[in-house]
Write a protein that holds these residues in place. Structure first.
Motif, PDB file in Angstrom:
ATOM      1  N   LEU A 137       0.830  -1.209   0.000  1.00  0.00           N
ATOM      2  CA  LEU A 137       0.000   0.000   0.000  1.00  0.00           C
ATOM      3  C   LEU A 137       0.864   1.259   0.000  1.00  0.00           C
ATOM      4  N   PHE A 192      -3.692 -13.568  -4.788  1.00  0.00           N
ATOM      5  CA  PHE A 192      -4.316 -13.024  -3.592  1.00  0.00           C
ATOM      6  C   PHE A 192      -4.135 -11.504  -3.521  1.00  0.00           C
ATOM      7  N   ALA A 239      -5.934  -9.501  -6.341  1.00  0.00           N
ATOM      8  CA  ALA A 239      -7.370  -9.433  -6.072  1.00  0.00           C
ATOM      9  C   ALA A 239      -7.657  -8.479  -4.916  1.00  0.00           C
ATOM     10  N   SER A 240      -6.848  -8.580  -3.843  1.00  0.00           N
ATOM     11  CA  SER A 240      -7.095  -7.738  -2.670  1.00  0.00           C
ATOM     12  C   SER A 240      -6.894  -6.261  -2.991  1.00  0.00           C
ATOM     13  N   PHE A 288      -9.767  -5.040  -4.873  1.00  0.00           N
ATOM     14  CA  PHE A 288     -10.918  -4.839  -3.993  1.00  0.00           C
ATOM     15  C   PHE A 288     -10.793  -3.535  -3.217  1.00  0.00           C
ATOM     16  N   LEU A 289      -9.571  -3.224  -2.743  1.00  0.00           N
ATOM     17  CA  LEU A 289      -9.381  -1.996  -1.962  1.00  0.00           C
ATOM     18  C   LEU A 289      -9.460  -0.754  -2.850  1.00  0.00           C
ATOM     19  N   GLY A 314     -11.234  -8.698  -8.217  1.00  0.00           N
ATOM     20  CA  GLY A 314     -11.323  -7.964  -6.949  1.00  0.00           C
ATOM     21  C   GLY A 314     -12.026  -6.627  -7.150  1.00  0.00           C
ATOM     22  N   ARG A 374     -20.335  -4.095  -4.844  1.00  0.00           N
ATOM     23  CA  ARG A 374     -20.788  -4.060  -3.451  1.00  0.00           C
ATOM     24  C   ARG A 374     -21.959  -3.120  -3.182  1.00  0.00           C
ATOM     25  N   VAL A 378     -25.245  -4.805  -4.025  1.00  0.00           N
ATOM     26  CA  VAL A 378     -25.355  -6.234  -3.737  1.00  0.00           C
ATOM     27  C   VAL A 378     -26.794  -6.639  -3.392  1.00  0.00           C
ATOM     28  N   LEU A 412     -21.712  -9.612  -7.804  1.00  0.00           N
ATOM     29  CA  LEU A 412     -20.682  -9.769  -6.794  1.00  0.00           C
ATOM     30  C   LEU A 412     -20.296 -11.237  -6.670  1.00  0.00           C
ATOM     31  N   ALA A 468     -16.383 -13.161  -7.207  1.00  0.00           N
ATOM     32  CA  ALA A 468     -15.861 -13.638  -5.921  1.00  0.00           C
ATOM     33  C   ALA A 468     -15.633 -15.149  -5.987  1.00  0.00           C
ATOM     34  N   ILE A 518     -12.519 -15.944  -7.952  1.00  0.00           N
ATOM     35  CA  ILE A 518     -11.298 -15.773  -7.153  1.00  0.00           C
ATOM     36  C   ILE A 518     -11.108 -16.978  -6.262  1.00  0.00           C
ATOM     37  N   ALA A 519     -12.189 -17.354  -5.556  1.00  0.00           N
ATOM     38  CA  ALA A 519     -12.088 -18.460  -4.608  1.00  0.00           C
ATOM     39  C   ALA A 519     -11.604 -19.719  -5.319  1.00  0.00           C
ATOM     40  N   VAL A 544      -7.923 -19.493  -6.573  1.00  0.00           N
ATOM     41  CA  VAL A 544      -6.971 -19.487  -5.461  1.00  0.00           C
ATOM     42  C   VAL A 544      -6.858 -20.881  -4.850  1.00  0.00           C
ATOM     43  N   GLY A 553      -6.171 -19.805   1.392  1.00  0.00           N
ATOM     44  CA  GLY A 553      -5.907 -19.053   0.186  1.00  0.00           C
ATOM     45  C   GLY A 553      -6.961 -18.011  -0.112  1.00  0.00           C
ATOM     46  N   LEU A 554      -8.132 -18.155   0.488  1.00  0.00           N
ATOM     47  CA  LEU A 554      -9.184 -17.215   0.123  1.00  0.00           C
ATOM     48  C   LEU A 554      -8.829 -15.828   0.628  1.00  0.00           C
ATOM     49  N   PRO A 555      -8.885 -14.829  -0.262  1.00  0.00           N
ATOM     50  CA  PRO A 555      -8.650 -13.471   0.208  1.00  0.00           C
ATOM     51  C   PRO A 555      -9.680 -13.121   1.289  1.00  0.00           C
ATOM     52  N   PHE A 596     -11.373 -10.611   1.835  1.00  0.00           N
ATOM     53  CA  PHE A 596     -12.632  -9.947   1.469  1.00  0.00           C
ATOM     54  C   PHE A 596     -13.653 -10.952   0.951  1.00  0.00           C
ATOM     55  N   VAL A 597     -13.185 -12.054   0.356  1.00  0.00           N
ATOM     56  CA  VAL A 597     -14.128 -13.084  -0.086  1.00  0.00           C
ATOM     57  C   VAL A 597     -14.746 -13.772   1.130  1.00  0.00           C
ATOM     58  N   VAL A 629      -7.551  -5.313   5.047  1.00  0.00           N
ATOM     59  CA  VAL A 629      -8.634  -5.628   4.120  1.00  0.00           C
ATOM     60  C   VAL A 629      -9.959  -5.787   4.869  1.00  0.00           C
ATOM     61  N   LEU A 679      -5.521   3.847   6.800  1.00  0.00           N
ATOM     62  CA  LEU A 679      -4.402   3.804   5.857  1.00  0.00           C
ATOM     63  C   LEU A 679      -4.902   3.911   4.414  1.00  0.00           C
ATOM     64  N   VAL A 680      -5.941   3.142   4.084  1.00  0.00           N
ATOM     65  CA  VAL A 680      -6.463   3.193   2.715  1.00  0.00           C
ATOM     66  C   VAL A 680      -7.051   4.579   2.423  1.00  0.00           C
ATOM     67  N   ILE A 730      -4.120   6.854   1.776  1.00  0.00           N
ATOM     68  CA  ILE A 730      -3.486   6.607   0.483  1.00  0.00           C
ATOM     69  C   ILE A 730      -4.348   7.147  -0.649  1.00  0.00           C
TER      70      ILE A 730
END
Lengths: 296, 314
Positions: free
Chosen positions: A151, A232, A235-236, A239-240, A252, A259, A262, A269, A273, A276-277, A280, B141-143, B145-146, B256, B270-271, B274
């Motif tokens: 970040l 990971f 995607a994260s 998402f952010l 992501g 969102r 949703v 959504l 998602a 990704i799952a 991964v 492994g799942l992020p 947020f998922v 996250v 923080l986000v 940024i």
């Protein structure tokens, strides 16, 4: 023996077929399907890789094509995964998203593994001050949790696809370098390395021909792990909202964009998602198989 | 033990200083001119120059770094560029929230992961082990947020038991906060679960193969006694190191998770910072995160040394 090592390695032009090399690849391929879980993981990854390549051919709609008349539709025969709030076909975007995430994560991992291997080999082989300085520098990078460092860097570079790539390289290079270095330290005083050096081989030869083969198994495990973390991370960050930017079909990012809607459009959504799952989990099962095989 | 503690503290100080240097360098490369950001678009060149002079922005970088580090140590963290409010109280407030969430997670997640790891280790390659191991492998492994969104879907949309939004008010009592903490803490637990349980499992399996276990069994000790008195004590040592490492994962995860649940912690701050390229705020949050991470590592080192005398005699 060490004197001959060069002899046995030289006939290595791409034209001369080396049978042991083929059987090694076949062995590795066989290993990726050795257990049920690993086979499942490998299959999932292969399917997604194929999708990533042929997405433009099989996607029914364009990646950012907005079909206003069909906006906000539930999954149907026309739109398998429904459409999002802007009228984009979710199925097509999920397909295109496979290439977005796999190529970005794959390139980032490949670059980090290359840089990390080079730095780890040099640092471990050189030893002394160079090694000490490199390692202290990496320690201070690794003293930050990975996402925090990512970040911070993104704050500086600004959010974009290239920034995400650079961030992956900076965050993962020290980790790979450390792993490589630890293997180098354990083999550099072995007889065959010593012999090559005394024989007057160049430093490139010693590093890449004598030492690197010992590093390869560990490196393969590390690369597989890094790849799963890279997916990971991509995607994260998406998402952010600080990674790949709209209108990219990053899964992501798609989740992030879906969102607010949703309640009415859960499918917009759910499908990214789920993608990704699945990917991964696939990569993790595969990486776990590689790890078990090479570290057994 | 005393020399060990002092040496570790020295290491900690060194790591934090080196990392602060990295943070300073990275944030110095931020695009944009701080003076222009603070004074606005219309400010004249003279005003900008005066501002730079007054705030030491024209000093050489090492001088600026030294001043920045001293200011950080003394708690003079300046003002946020985007909200204009003092940074110190805001960050401390957010830090408290993040620590509350992290604490809840550790409290539930660590024992749970260790128990699952032990069960898996004692039943190596049997059904219980396979279930736990595959479960951990898929969850790891799942992020976040998922996982978080799945939990929101189940527990707040379908069942309606818990709120999906965890934006707790600053003056809320613990009883008011608790329901809002459960889903984020559950999500964060998933992060820990996989790592700690796998490590514990490996530790148990390794210990079970040791000769002393066979000796204990052969001299007629009941399996229960062998496991509780001998195996578990030793097999928990690697698990403790992982708890320290996973604190880093937890910090990443919380960044996250806090954004998924709108939880007012450091990660969300923080986000936010940024997004707005708020330099002093980014620096402060990053430093606080790094210091807490270093402290957690120190704590783990000390516990580890206490459990394993060989380490502190090195």
């Amino acid at each position: 023996m060490p004197v001959q090592s060069k002899m046995s390695l030289t006939p290595d032009s791409p034209l001369s077929v080396n049978p042991s090399r083929i059987s090694r690849w076949a062995g590795a391929f066989h290993a990726l399907f050795s257990t049920k879980a690993t086979a499942l993981g490998t299959t999932i990854v292969l399917i997604f890789v194929v999708v990533a390549f042929i997405a433009p051919l099989i996607a029914p709609y364009g990646v950012n094509e907005q079909i206003y008349s069909d906006a906000r539709q539930a999954p149907s025969a026309d739109h398998w995964f429904g459409t999002d709030h802007l009228g984009r076909d979710v199925f097509s975007r999920v397909l295109y998203g496979a290439s977005d995430i796999l190529f970005l994560a794959g390139l980032g991992t490949a670059m980090a593994v290359m840089c990390g291997t080079a730095v780890g080999l040099l640092s471990g082989y050189a030893g002394g001050m160079v090694d000490e300085i490199m390692m202290r520098f990496f320690d201070s990078l690794l003293a930050m949790p990975a996402l925090l460092l990512a970040l911070l860097l993104l704050g500086t570079l600004g959010p974009s696809r290239n920034s995400v790539f650079i961030v992956m390289v900076i965050v993962y290079t020290p980790i790979v370098a450390r792993v490589v270095r630890s293997v180098v330290l354990s083999v550099r005083s072995k007889g065959f390395v010593e012999a090559a050096r005394l024989q007057g081989e160049s430093i490139e030869w010693v590093l890449f021909r004598e030492i690197l083969p010992s590093v390869t198994p560990t490196l393969a495990v590390e690369a597989a792990l890094r790849f799963s973390y890279a997916i990971f991370l991509v995607a994260s960050l998406g998402f952010l909202g600080v990674g790949v930017q709209p209108p990219s079909p990053n899964w992501g990012l798609m989740v992030n964009e879906a969102r607010p809607h949703v309640g009415q459009l859960p499918w917009a959504l759910f499908f990214p998602a789920a993608a990704i799952a699945i990917v991964v989990i696939g990569v993790n099962l595969m990486a776990d198989g590689v790890k078990r095989l090479l570290q057994a | 033990m005393a020399t060990f503690v002092i040496r570790r503290m020295g290491f900690l100080a060194l790591t934090v200083i080196l990392t602060s240097l990295v943070i300073f360098i990275i944030t110095q490369m931020l695009p944009g001119d701080v003076a222009r950001v603070v004074l606005g678009r219309e400010a004249g060149e003279a005003a900008l120059e005066a501002f730079r002079e007054e705030n030491g922005l024209n000093d050489p970088l090492p001088v600026q770094y030294g001043r920045w580090l001293m200011d950080f140590v003394t708690g003079d963290w300046g003002h946020s560029l985007s909200t204009r409010s003092a940074i110190f109280p805001v960050v401390m407030d957010r830090l408290r929230n993040s620590l509350l969430l992290a604490g809840m997670t550790m409290l539930v997640g660590v024992p749970l992961s260790i128990i699952l790891g032990i069960i898996a280790g004692l039943n190596e390659d049997k059904l219980a082990d396979n279930t736990i191991s595959i479960g951990a492998l898929t969850v790891v492994g799942l992020p976040e947020f998922v996982t978080g969104l799945v939990l929101i879907q189940i527990f707040s949309r379908w069942l309606g038991w818990l709120p999906a939004n965890s934006s707790i008010a600053p003056d809320a009592t613990f009883a008011e906060k608790l329901p809002m903490l459960i889903l984020p803490a559950m999500t964060a637990t998933m992060v820990l679960l996989a790592y700690i349980s796998r490590m514990t499992r490996a530790g148990v399996i390794e210990e079970l193969k040791r000769p002393y276990v066979r000796t204990a069994t052969l001299k007629g000790l009941p399996r229960r006694a062998v496991i509780f008195n001998h195996v578990l004590r030793n097999s928990l040592i690697p698990a403790i190191t992982v708890i320290a490492i996973s604190f880093g994962w937890l910090i990443s995860g919380l960044i996250v998770i806090e954004n998924v649940f709108n939880y007012p912690g450091l990660g969300r701050l923080l986000v936010f910072a940024i997004d707005r390229q708020d330099l002093p705020l980014i620096q402060a949050v990053a430093m606080v995160a790094v210091v807490s991470f270093a402290l957690a590592n120190l704590a783990a080192d000390l516990i580890y040394a206490r459990l394993n005398p060989r380490i502190r005699l090195e």
